[in-house]
Design an enzyme around this catalytic site. Structure first.
Site, PDB file in Angstrom:
ATOM      1  CG  PHE A 235     -34.711  14.928 -13.401  1.00 47.55           C
ATOM      2  CD1 PHE A 235     -34.940  16.185 -13.937  1.00 47.55           C
ATOM      3  CD2 PHE A 235     -34.093  13.981 -14.193  1.00 47.55           C
ATOM      4  CE1 PHE A 235     -34.561  16.488 -15.231  1.00 47.55           C
ATOM      5  CE2 PHE A 235     -33.708  14.263 -15.488  1.00 47.55           C
ATOM      6  CZ  PHE A 235     -33.940  15.522 -16.013  1.00 47.55           C
TER       7      PHE A 235
ATOM      8  CG  ASP B 220     -30.476  13.520  -8.104  1.00 45.62           C
ATOM      9  OD1 ASP B 220     -29.684  14.476  -8.189  1.00 45.62           O
ATOM     10  OD2 ASP B 220     -31.018  13.010  -9.095  1.00 45.62           O
TER      11      ASP B 220
ATOM     12  CE1 TYR C 101     -26.437  18.472 -16.469  1.00 42.77           C
ATOM     13  CE2 TYR C 101     -25.008  16.538 -16.605  1.00 42.77           C
ATOM     14  CZ  TYR C 101     -26.281  17.093 -16.505  1.00 42.77           C
ATOM     15  OH  TYR C 101     -27.381  16.276 -16.435  1.00 42.77           O
ATOM     16  CE  LYS C 102     -28.736  19.537 -13.198  1.00 43.80           C
ATOM     17  NZ  LYS C 102     -29.293  19.859 -14.501  1.00 43.80           N
TER      18      LYS C 102
ATOM     19  NE  ARG D  29     -35.437  24.791 -14.512  1.00 47.91           N
ATOM     20  CZ  ARG D  29     -34.520  23.834 -14.352  1.00 47.91           C
ATOM     21  NH1 ARG D  29     -34.551  23.074 -13.286  1.00 47.91           N
ATOM     22  NH2 ARG D  29     -33.576  23.647 -15.261  1.00 47.91           N
TER      23      ARG D  29
END
Length: 411
Positions: free
Chosen positions: A137, A206, A231-232, A380
Site C-alpha cells: 500500500f 502490516d 476500520y476494515k 474489489r
C-alpha cells in the site's frame, strides 16, 4: 433437478453458524429500482466495516455522561487512561497475540513509522538495508522511505515471495503486507518471518487487510512488530485508531522515534528528560483519541464468542462461491480474476480486472451492490463473514453480470 445457485446460497445461509451475527450490524437492505432481489449488498468491508448497531448508544453515553457530566474524572473513573492497552488486549486474540503486546492509538501510518524506525534501531547500525514489499500500500512505502532516511538506511523493494532469498547480513528489517490490497493475495507470514529472523533481521507486518478476516498467529510465528487499522474487518468506524504490536521479547529495547508524554514512565511528572515506560505502553505518543477509541471498543463486542477460525472458514467458502457465481453468470471474457484460487494464497476479498471498471463499479453501486475500485481497472469485493452471506455473494455476481452484459464489457 439440480438446485440453482440462488437456492444453493439460501441453503448455505441456513446452515451458516455465523449467520445470526448479521443482526448485530446496521445494514441497508433497501431494494433498488433495477432489481427487486438484488439490493443492500455491502461488499466494501475491506475499506470500511459496517456499523455495529449498538455503537451509537455507547458513543452517546460517552459524550453525554462520561464527557458531559463526569468530564476530567473520566480519565480515571471511566477508564479512559488505560483504554489503549485494554482495547489492545481485546484485539490480541484476533491476531494471535498474548495480552500486553498491543497498544491502540494513532493511525496506521504513524504506527508503521514507529515500527520501522524501532526495528532498524533494534537491528543495529551495521545493517543498512530495509526491505519493503514492492506491491505495498503506497503509504507504507512513503513512510518506510522516510524512516530509512532518518536512520541512515536504504530501501530495497522486493516482491513478498522473494523476501526469503533477498534477506541477508545487511538487512535490518522487512516490511510486508499480509494481504495485498489490490489483488487479495495472502502472503506467507510464517515462512517470510522465519527467513527474515534467520538472517538476523526483524519482520514487520502490516495486517490491515487480514486482521479480523483470518488467523494471523503473531506470537506463534515469531513476528517482531506489526501494525494494523481497525476500520476494515474490525468495524471500528471511519478513522478509528490503529494498533501497534511489539513482541514481548523486544519491549525492553523498543526505542520509539516518537517519545511522547503518554509513553513516559511517569507521564504526570512532567520532567524534561524522557524515560520510557515498561511494556507496550512504549508505543503510545500523545493523548488518546477517546471518542473514536471507545467507539472501537464497543464495536469489538460483535466478536464475543466468535472463533477466528470459523470466520476464516466462512470467508473461504464465500469467496469460493462468489467466484463460482461469477464464472456461471458473467459473460466470457468480461472479467479476469486477480485473486488466487488456492486457499493458502487468498485473503478475504476478490479482485476482478475489467476494462471499464470505473463505469461498472459506479453502476453496481447505483443498483445497491457496493464494492470499490482500484484504478485503472480493478473491481474489489470484500467479504466480511460476520455480516455478509451467500445470498449477498450470489446477488452481487448476478447484478455484475447484468451490468457487464448491458455495457458490452470485456476484460
Amino acid at each position: 433437478m439440480s438446485e440453482t445457485l440462488r437456492e444453493t446460497a439460501l441453503r448455505h445461509d441456513s446452515e451458516d453458524p455465523l449467520a445470526k451475527r448479521r443482526e448485530l450490524f446496521a445494514l441497508d437492505d433497501t431494494v433498488s429500482d433495477h432489481a427487486a432481489d438484488a439490493a443492500g449488498v455491502y461488499l466494501d468491508g475491506n475499506s470500511l466495516g459496517a456499523l455495529p448497531a449498538h455503537v451509537p448508544d455507547r458513543v452517546a453515553d460517552v459524550v453525554a455522561r462520561e464527557w458531559g457530566r463526569m468530564r476530567i474524572r473520566s480519565w480515571d473513573e471511566s477508564g479512559w487512561w488505560t483504554a489503549p492497552e485494554r482495547i489492545g488486549d481485546r484485539i490480541a486474540p484476533l491476531v494471535g497475540a498474548a495480552p500486553g503486546q498491543i497498544v491502540v492509538g494513532d493511525s496506521t501510518s504513524v504506527n508503521v513509522f514507529k515500527a520501522v524506525v524501532a526495528a532498524a534501531r533494534l537491528a543495529g547500525e551495521e545493517r543498512d538495508e530495509i526491505l519493503v514489499d514492492a506491491t505495498t500500500f503506497p503509504t507504507d512505502g512513503y513512510i518506510a522511505e522516510s524512516a530509512a532516511r532518518m536512520t541512515g538506511r536504504r530501501i530495497v523493494p522486493v516482491a513478498p515471495a522473494e523476501v526469503p532469498a533477498a534477506v541477508g547480513p545487511r538487512t535490518a528489517a522487512a516490511l510486508v503486507n499480509h494481504v495485498d490490497f489490490r489483488t487479495g493475495r495472502l502472503h506467507d507470514l510464517p515462512g517470510i518471518t522465519a527467513a527474515v529472523r534467520a538472517a538476523g533481521a526483524l519482520a514487520v507486518w502490516d495486517l490491515c487487510h487480514s486482521a479480523g478476516a483470518l488467523p494471523v498467529g503473531l506470537d506463534a510465528h515469531g513476528v517482531d512488530l506489526a501494525v494494523g487499522c481497525t476500520y476494515k474487518y474490525l468495524n471500528g468506524g471511519p478513522g478509528s485508531p490503529a494498533y501497534l504490536y511489539v513482541a514481548q521479547r523486544h519491549q525492553s529495547d523498543f526505542d520509539s522515534p516518537l517519545p511522547g508524554w503518554n509513553s513516559h514512565a511517569d507521564p504526570f511528572g512532567m520532567t524534561p528528560g524522557y524515560a520510557a515506560a515498561d511494556g507496550a505502553v512504549r508505543g503510545r505518543v500523545g493523548t488518546p483519541d477517546i471518542l473514536s477509541m471507545l467507539a472501537l471498543e464497543s464495536a469489538l463486542d460483535v466478536w464475543d464468542g466468535v472463533a477466528i477460525e470459523d470466520v476464516r472458514a466462512k470467508s473461504l467458502a464465500l469467496t469460493d462461491f462468489f467466484l463460482e457465481c461469477v464464472r456461471a453468470y458473467v459473460p466470457d471474457g468480461a472479467v479476469e480474476s486477480l485473486t488466487p484460487e488456492a486457499h493458502a494464497e487468498r485473503g478475504s476479498q476478490v479482485a476482478l480486472r475489467c476494462e471499464t471498471a470505473p463505469a461498472v463499479m459506479a453502476e453496481l453501486i447505483a443498483r445497491g451492490v457496493v464494492g470499490d475500485l482500484r484504478r485503472p481497472d480493478v473491481l474489489r469485493f470484500g467479504f466480511t463473514p460476520l455480516y455478509v452471506g451467500f445470498a449477498d455473494a450470489e446477488r452481487a455476481a448476478r447484478v455484475l453480470a447484468d451490468v457487464l452484459a448491458e455495457q458490452g464489457t470485456t476484460a
